[in-house]
Design a protein around this motif. Structure first.
Motif, PDB file in Angstrom:
ATOM      1  N   ALA A 213       0.861  -1.184   0.000  1.00  0.00           N
ATOM      2  CA  ALA A 213       0.000   0.000   0.000  1.00  0.00           C
ATOM      3  C   ALA A 213       0.894   1.229   0.000  1.00  0.00           C
ATOM      4  CB  ALA A 213      -0.919   0.003   1.215  1.00  0.00           C
ATOM      5  N   ALA A 214       0.356   2.342  -0.512  1.00  0.00           N
ATOM      6  CA  ALA A 214       1.130   3.577  -0.577  1.00  0.00           C
ATOM      7  C   ALA A 214       0.188   4.764  -0.489  1.00  0.00           C
ATOM      8  CB  ALA A 214       1.937   3.639  -1.878  1.00  0.00           C
ATOM      9  N   GLY A 215       0.702   5.874   0.016  1.00  0.00           N
ATOM     10  CA  GLY A 215      -0.130   7.063   0.108  1.00  0.00           C
ATOM     11  C   GLY A 215       0.617   8.262   0.632  1.00  0.00           C
ATOM     12  N   TYR A 216      -0.141   9.245   1.048  1.00  0.00           N
ATOM     13  CA  TYR A 216       0.415  10.533   1.497  1.00  0.00           C
ATOM     14  C   TYR A 216      -0.323  10.980   2.753  1.00  0.00           C
ATOM     15  CZ  TYR A 216       1.309  15.599   1.469  1.00  0.00           C
ATOM     16  OH  TYR A 216       1.647  16.891   1.808  1.00  0.00           O
ATOM     17  N   GLU A 218      -0.347  14.214   5.666  1.00  0.00           N
ATOM     18  CA  GLU A 218       0.167  15.536   6.020  1.00  0.00           C
ATOM     19  C   GLU A 218      -0.161  15.825   7.476  1.00  0.00           C
ATOM     20  OE1 GLU A 218       0.160  20.133   4.390  1.00  0.00           O
ATOM     21  OE2 GLU A 218      -0.243  18.453   3.040  1.00  0.00           O
ATOM     22  N   TYR A 219       0.895  16.083   8.232  1.00  0.00           N
ATOM     23  CA  TYR A 219       0.786  16.379   9.652  1.00  0.00           C
ATOM     24  C   TYR A 219       1.041  17.871   9.898  1.00  0.00           C
ATOM     25  CZ  TYR A 219       0.945  11.323  10.355  1.00  0.00           C
ATOM     26  OH  TYR A 219       0.666   9.973  10.309  1.00  0.00           O
ATOM     27  N   GLU A 220       0.891  18.295  11.125  1.00  0.00           N
ATOM     28  CA  GLU A 220       1.127  19.692  11.464  1.00  0.00           C
ATOM     29  C   GLU A 220       2.526  20.140  11.068  1.00  0.00           C
ATOM     30  OE1 GLU A 220      -1.020  20.912  15.451  1.00  0.00           O
ATOM     31  OE2 GLU A 220      -0.191  18.879  15.655  1.00  0.00           O
ATOM     32  N   LYS A 221       3.492  19.221  11.185  1.00  0.00           N
ATOM     33  CA  LYS A 221       4.885  19.608  10.952  1.00  0.00           C
ATOM     34  C   LYS A 221       5.563  18.797   9.852  1.00  0.00           C
ATOM     35  CE  LYS A 221       5.518  20.992  15.792  1.00  0.00           C
ATOM     36  NZ  LYS A 221       6.321  20.782  17.024  1.00  0.00           N
ATOM     37  N   ALA A 222       4.827  18.008   9.090  1.00  0.00           N
ATOM     38  CA  ALA A 222       5.480  17.177   8.072  1.00  0.00           C
ATOM     39  C   ALA A 222       4.533  16.788   6.948  1.00  0.00           C
ATOM     40  CB  ALA A 222       6.065  15.918   8.709  1.00  0.00           C
ATOM     41  N   ARG A 223       5.117  16.600   5.760  1.00  0.00           N
ATOM     42  CA  ARG A 223       4.453  16.007   4.605  1.00  0.00           C
ATOM     43  C   ARG A 223       5.111  14.651   4.378  1.00  0.00           C
ATOM     44  NH1 ARG A 223       5.190  21.526   2.951  1.00  0.00           N
ATOM     45  NH2 ARG A 223       7.235  20.896   2.156  1.00  0.00           N
ATOM     46  N   VAL A 224       4.324  13.587   4.422  1.00  0.00           N
ATOM     47  CA  VAL A 224       4.886  12.233   4.429  1.00  0.00           C
ATOM     48  C   VAL A 224       4.388  11.422   3.238  1.00  0.00           C
ATOM     49  CG1 VAL A 224       5.164  10.107   5.760  1.00  0.00           C
ATOM     50  CG2 VAL A 224       4.936  12.313   6.956  1.00  0.00           C
ATOM     51  N   ARG A 225       5.328  10.925   2.443  1.00  0.00           N
ATOM     52  CA  ARG A 225       5.027   9.952   1.394  1.00  0.00           C
ATOM     53  C   ARG A 225       5.383   8.571   1.958  1.00  0.00           C
ATOM     54  NH1 ARG A 225       8.170  12.399  -3.800  1.00  0.00           N
ATOM     55  NH2 ARG A 225       9.950  11.927  -2.447  1.00  0.00           N
ATOM     56  N   TRP A 226       4.423   7.644   1.952  1.00  0.00           N
ATOM     57  CA  TRP A 226       4.678   6.355   2.585  1.00  0.00           C
ATOM     58  C   TRP A 226       4.451   5.193   1.621  1.00  0.00           C
ATOM     59  CZ3 TRP A 226       0.515   2.996   2.921  1.00  0.00           C
ATOM     60  CH2 TRP A 226      -0.768   3.557   2.849  1.00  0.00           C
ATOM     61  N   PHE A 227       5.220   4.139   1.846  1.00  0.00           N
ATOM     62  CA  PHE A 227       5.126   2.914   1.048  1.00  0.00           C
ATOM     63  C   PHE A 227       5.391   1.740   1.975  1.00  0.00           C
ATOM     64  CE2 PHE A 227       6.945  -0.528  -1.483  1.00  0.00           C
ATOM     65  CZ  PHE A 227       6.066  -0.604  -2.559  1.00  0.00           C
ATOM     66  N   LEU A 228       4.455   0.789   2.007  1.00  0.00           N
ATOM     67  CA  LEU A 228       4.568  -0.402   2.839  1.00  0.00           C
ATOM     68  C   LEU A 228       4.368  -1.636   1.971  1.00  0.00           C
ATOM     69  CD1 LEU A 228       2.214   0.777   5.733  1.00  0.00           C
ATOM     70  CD2 LEU A 228       4.702   0.920   5.720  1.00  0.00           C
TER      71      LEU A 228
END
Length: 315
Positions: A213-216, A218-228
């Protein structure tokens, strides 16, 4: 010395809980699993009672409860994800505090139900969120807090842990029981991201399947691209054929050293709980809400460079 029972004694994670019980100076009194491949108990707590039927396990626990000297203090839950709710509830109603593996439960609604049972019984549920004790995570959390940057950090999270054909034949390969790859192998990473970067503001899913799975996020202090992924074919060339697992977190282009330091985190978690700390239902709520949203999200194409680099090989 506290007296423990363990539910799910034959599973992958159970030995870490058994060792944590022993290493914190406590006693594993009884254990339960439908499978009987639990020889690991011999090297940790050979005097422990063992049951393969839940009814006999709970009857034994009720018998112990009659005497304050023999009554159980804690129940540790290491059973398949879909059984956590029922086993936590059983432990609480036996008059025990409960320590449960992640994911605690699949949805916020069930978290609310557990909160109600806590109030009814006067006992507490604790979730193993061991990455919160990892020194590299604590250092990064401190760094983010010190820098107090006005700009969000750009984070790439990549976790590939190869699994054989057995995985899909087990409960882990059944999304009704494991709740899917993102929940089963990703929930503690989502907790880590919240722990470091604050509340989640936006979640997008770019790909989901049986093995990855993969996605994006966005947190208060970060933009995160993730892949598992659990697919060995996704391993980068630098580790393929050498290591079965690839774990990488880059923060604004800087690789975070994250390969060591996992060995004793369950024991650390137990020490925190036994000393009056630990993480409860409300601490786990954020990551439960995150995986619940990921499971129900519509799949959309990546935009504005929000797609993880590994996503290119899937679409």
């Amino acid at each position: 010395m506290k007296r423990f029972a363990l539910i799910g004694a034959a599973g992958y994670i159970a030995p870490r809980h058994m060792r944590a019980i022993k290493d914190t100076g406590n006693e594993l009194v009884s254990a339960y699993d439908i499978n009987d491949s639990v020889g690991i108990i011999d090297s940790i707590s050979p005097q422990s009672e063992f049951f393969t039927e839940f009814e006999r396990f709970t009857e034994h626990a009720w018998t112990l409860k009659r005497n304050t000297e023999t009554a159980l203090d804690y129940v540790s839950v290491c059973s398949p994800n879909y059984l956590h709710h029922a086993h936590i509830a059983a432990g609480l109603r036996l008059g025990c505090d409960v320590i449960c593996e992640k994911p605690l439960v699949p949805t916020p609604v069930i978290l609310d139900e557990l909160s109600l049972i806590e109030r009814e019984t006067g006992k507490r549920v604790y979730n193993i969120l061991q990455l919160r004790h990892h020194q590299a995570i604590l250092d990064l959390k401190d760094k983010v807090a010190r820098e107090a940057s006005e700009h969000k950090y750009d984070v790439d999270l990549t976790y590939i842990t190869s699994r054989g054909k057995w995985y899909m034949e087990s409960w882990k390969g059944d999304p009704r029981k494991s709740f899917g790859v993102a929940t089963n192998i990703g929930v503690h990473f989502y907790d880590m991201l919240h722990f470091i970067f604050g509340n989640l503001q936006r979640s997008v899913v770019h790909f989901t399947g049986e093995h990855k799975a993969a996605g994006y996020l966005e947190y208060e202090k970060a933009r995160v691209r993730w892949f598992l992924s659990i697919d060995a074919n996704d391993l980068p060339a630098s580790v393929k054929g050498k290591k079965p697992t690839y774990r990488s977190i880059t923060v604004s282009g800087e690789e975070m050293e994250f390969s060591e330091g996992f060995t004793d985190l369950h024991t650390t978690s137990y020490r925190e709980i036994l000393s009056g700390g630990g993480y409860g239902i409300e601490d786990a709520r954020h990551c439960v809400e995150t995986v619940d949203a990921i499971r129900s999200a519509a799949i959309v194409g990546p935009q504005n460079q929000e797609g993880h680099p590994f996503l290119q090989q899937l679409i």
